[in-house]
Design a protein around this motif. Sequence first.
Motif, mmCIF file in Angstrom:
data_model
loop_
_atom_site.group_PDB
_atom_site.id
_atom_site.type_symbol
_atom_site.label_atom_id
_atom_site.label_comp_id
_atom_site.label_asym_id
_atom_site.label_seq_id
_atom_site.Cartn_x
_atom_site.Cartn_y
_atom_site.Cartn_z
ATOM 1 N N THR A 68 1.118 -1.577 0.145
ATOM 2 C CA THR A 68 -0.021 0.370 -0.017
ATOM 3 C C THR A 68 0.716 0.959 -0.054
ATOM 4 O O THR A 68 0.268 2.363 -0.478
ATOM 5 C CB THR A 68 -1.457 -0.077 0.983
ATOM 6 O OG1 THR A 68 -1.760 -0.676 1.374
ATOM 7 C CG2 THR A 68 -1.516 1.184 1.418
ATOM 8 N N ARG A 69 2.044 1.282 0.852
ATOM 9 C CA ARG A 69 2.908 2.381 1.215
ATOM 10 C C ARG A 69 3.441 2.823 -0.864
ATOM 11 O O ARG A 69 3.242 3.919 -1.090
ATOM 12 C CB ARG A 69 3.645 2.410 2.214
ATOM 13 C CG ARG A 69 4.389 3.708 2.076
ATOM 14 C CD ARG A 69 6.061 2.902 3.513
ATOM 15 N NE ARG A 69 4.822 2.826 4.748
ATOM 16 C CZ ARG A 69 4.909 1.591 4.961
ATOM 17 N NH1 ARG A 69 5.600 0.799 4.345
ATOM 18 N NH2 ARG A 69 3.728 1.853 6.227
ATOM 19 N N ARG A 70 4.312 1.881 -0.999
ATOM 20 C CA ARG A 70 4.833 1.881 -2.564
ATOM 21 C C ARG A 70 3.485 2.359 -3.595
ATOM 22 O O ARG A 70 4.269 3.286 -4.756
ATOM 23 C CB ARG A 70 4.802 0.435 -2.222
ATOM 24 C CG ARG A 70 6.431 0.575 -1.807
ATOM 25 C CD ARG A 70 7.180 -1.233 -2.380
ATOM 26 N NE ARG A 70 8.237 -1.790 -1.305
ATOM 27 C CZ ARG A 70 8.923 -2.137 -1.797
ATOM 28 N NH1 ARG A 70 9.095 -3.399 -2.712
ATOM 29 N NH2 ARG A 70 10.053 -2.494 -0.810
ATOM 30 N N ILE A 71 2.158 1.512 -3.634
ATOM 31 C CA ILE A 71 1.758 2.298 -4.827
ATOM 32 C C ILE A 71 1.134 3.925 -4.610
ATOM 33 O O ILE A 71 0.633 4.399 -5.184
ATOM 34 C CB ILE A 71 -0.467 0.960 -4.248
ATOM 35 C CG1 ILE A 71 0.641 0.149 -4.950
ATOM 36 C CG2 ILE A 71 -0.973 1.616 -5.231
ATOM 37 C CD1 ILE A 71 -0.972 -1.082 -4.526
ATOM 38 N N VAL A 72 0.719 3.845 -3.068
ATOM 39 C CA VAL A 72 0.020 5.018 -2.820
ATOM 40 C C VAL A 72 1.303 5.738 -3.313
ATOM 41 O O VAL A 72 1.597 7.655 -3.808
ATOM 42 C CB VAL A 72 -0.370 5.582 -1.524
ATOM 43 C CG1 VAL A 72 -0.476 7.086 -0.647
ATOM 44 C CG2 VAL A 72 -1.699 4.792 -1.174
ATOM 45 N N ALA A 73 2.684 5.912 -2.734
ATOM 46 C CA ALA A 73 3.531 6.870 -2.649
ATOM 47 C C ALA A 73 4.001 7.288 -4.258
ATOM 48 O O ALA A 73 3.915 8.214 -5.287
ATOM 49 C CB ALA A 73 5.005 6.492 -2.439
ATOM 50 N N ALA A 74 3.641 6.302 -5.154
ATOM 51 C CA ALA A 74 3.810 5.752 -6.937
ATOM 52 C C ALA A 74 2.389 6.523 -7.609
ATOM 53 O O ALA A 74 3.303 7.600 -8.235
ATOM 54 C CB ALA A 74 4.183 5.731 -7.215
ATOM 55 N N LEU A 75 1.565 6.219 -7.081
ATOM 56 C CA LEU A 75 0.039 7.089 -7.521
ATOM 57 C C LEU A 75 -0.605 7.182 -6.479
ATOM 58 O O LEU A 75 -1.824 6.864 -6.131
ATOM 59 C CB LEU A 75 -0.338 6.157 -8.759
ATOM 60 C CG LEU A 75 0.512 4.970 -9.537
ATOM 61 C CD1 LEU A 75 -0.241 3.429 -10.191
ATOM 62 C CD2 LEU A 75 0.554 5.723 -10.249
ATOM 63 N N PRO A 76 -0.409 8.290 -5.547
ATOM 64 C CA PRO A 76 -1.418 9.089 -5.521
ATOM 65 C C PRO A 76 -2.715 8.984 -5.048
ATOM 66 O O PRO A 76 -3.550 8.680 -4.234
ATOM 67 C CB PRO A 76 -0.771 10.417 -4.908
ATOM 68 C CG PRO A 76 -0.592 10.978 -6.189
ATOM 69 C CD PRO A 76 0.279 9.756 -6.560
ATOM 70 N N GLU A 77 -3.167 9.082 -6.718
ATOM 71 C CA GLU A 77 -4.289 8.486 -7.180
ATOM 72 C C GLU A 77 -5.168 7.507 -6.958
ATOM 73 O O GLU A 77 -6.780 7.556 -7.082
ATOM 74 C CB GLU A 77 -5.022 9.612 -9.127
ATOM 75 C CG GLU A 77 -4.589 8.867 -9.604
ATOM 76 C CD GLU A 77 -2.407 8.362 -9.622
ATOM 77 O OE1 GLU A 77 -2.532 7.892 -10.780
ATOM 78 O OE2 GLU A 77 -1.872 8.925 -8.869
ATOM 79 N N VAL A 78 -4.735 6.953 -6.795
ATOM 80 C CA VAL A 78 -5.234 5.447 -6.744
ATOM 81 C C VAL A 78 -5.473 5.004 -4.725
ATOM 82 O O VAL A 78 -4.851 5.486 -4.390
ATOM 83 C CB VAL A 78 -4.148 4.194 -7.150
ATOM 84 C CG1 VAL A 78 -4.527 2.992 -6.470
ATOM 85 C CG2 VAL A 78 -3.587 4.203 -8.876
ATOM 86 N N ALA A 79 -6.909 4.427 -4.723
ATOM 87 C CA ALA A 79 -6.841 4.738 -3.221
ATOM 88 C C ALA A 79 -6.698 3.251 -3.174
ATOM 89 O O ALA A 79 -7.887 1.983 -4.013
ATOM 90 C CB ALA A 79 -8.891 4.656 -3.324
ATOM 91 N N VAL A 80 -6.569 2.454 -2.245
ATOM 92 C CA VAL A 80 -6.012 1.449 -1.471
ATOM 93 C C VAL A 80 -7.682 1.295 -0.830
ATOM 94 O O VAL A 80 -7.828 1.636 0.488
ATOM 95 C CB VAL A 80 -5.130 1.063 -0.703
ATOM 96 C CG1 VAL A 80 -4.755 -0.212 -0.622
ATOM 97 C CG2 VAL A 80 -4.008 1.674 -2.252
ATOM 98 N N LEU A 81 -8.214 -0.028 -0.614
ATOM 99 C CA LEU A 81 -9.414 -0.186 0.407
ATOM 100 C C LEU A 81 -8.378 -2.048 0.946
ATOM 101 O O LEU A 81 -8.778 -2.854 -0.046
ATOM 102 C CB LEU A 81 -10.446 -0.958 -0.614
ATOM 103 C CG LEU A 81 -11.231 -1.886 0.657
ATOM 104 C CD1 LEU A 81 -12.125 -0.169 1.258
ATOM 105 C CD2 LEU A 81 -12.527 -1.819 -0.505
ATOM 106 N N VAL A 82 -8.414 -2.161 2.437
ATOM 107 C CA VAL A 82 -8.095 -3.450 2.802
ATOM 108 C C VAL A 82 -9.090 -3.978 2.853
ATOM 109 O O VAL A 82 -9.897 -3.409 3.542
ATOM 110 C CB VAL A 82 -7.173 -2.424 4.343
ATOM 111 C CG1 VAL A 82 -6.952 -4.251 5.002
ATOM 112 C CG2 VAL A 82 -6.161 -1.852 3.976
ATOM 113 N N LEU A 83 -8.931 -5.145 2.875
ATOM 114 C CA LEU A 83 -9.753 -6.321 3.077
ATOM 115 C C LEU A 83 -9.084 -7.314 3.567
ATOM 116 O O LEU A 83 -8.106 -8.078 3.128
ATOM 117 C CB LEU A 83 -11.023 -6.476 1.923
ATOM 118 C CG LEU A 83 -11.485 -7.560 1.237
ATOM 119 C CD1 LEU A 83 -13.178 -7.257 2.741
ATOM 120 C CD2 LEU A 83 -12.331 -7.837 0.788
#
Length: 221
Positions: free
Chosen positions: A67-82
């Motif tokens: 999640t940390r890497r995705i948000v850092a690279a693509l802050p527009e992508v929303a991560v939903l933890v399931l």
Amino acid sequence: MTVRVVVADDHPLFREGLRSLICDSAATELAGVAADGDEAVAVTLEQRPDVVVMDLRMPGLNGVEATRRIVAALPEVAVLVLTMVEDDASIFAAMRAGARGYVLKGAEPETILRSILVVAAGEVIFGSAVATRLTQFFAVGADAAVTPFPHLTGRERDILALMATGANNRAIALRLGLTEKTVRNNVSNIFAKLHVADRAAAVARARDAGLGSVPQDRPGR
């Protein structure tokens, strides 16, 4: 406009269930699937979806670090933890990493789908069980959970953090200036306090809370 979704989960049956849920909804479109954290990052960077549905406990890179890497690279992508994990340390580690939602796997399919749409719209959502834990946390006060696993002693937390990096007992002893016997005794205490049966389970809990990284050597006891 449909919401494009990447599913990251290491359990094939659950992953397939999410795939079907997303494909059967007119509001969502499956953009890709991943079976571990490294795949989740790679697929997300390639497909650039609107939402990533992220499990926490996966082989290799854990869900918090992914999640940390995705948000850092693509802050527009929303991560939903399931996930099945609902301890305070894991919840706050995921939110600090940039997740916009945290829902437990026992949620109804309609709740999961609605959560995907909510985070895609830029809002934050928590499942009912997680919301209850957060309410209790803030009612008590944030000081009790600033440090992961506050019920461990300082030495035990230091040892657990090193365990999460893949260090074995000898390496931990050298790093902290302790005897191996002292480290073994503390490891046993950690198992008891975390209510886990072995080192692998303790390391999983630690990584869920944002400690450590992918192991570099084989842990020992």
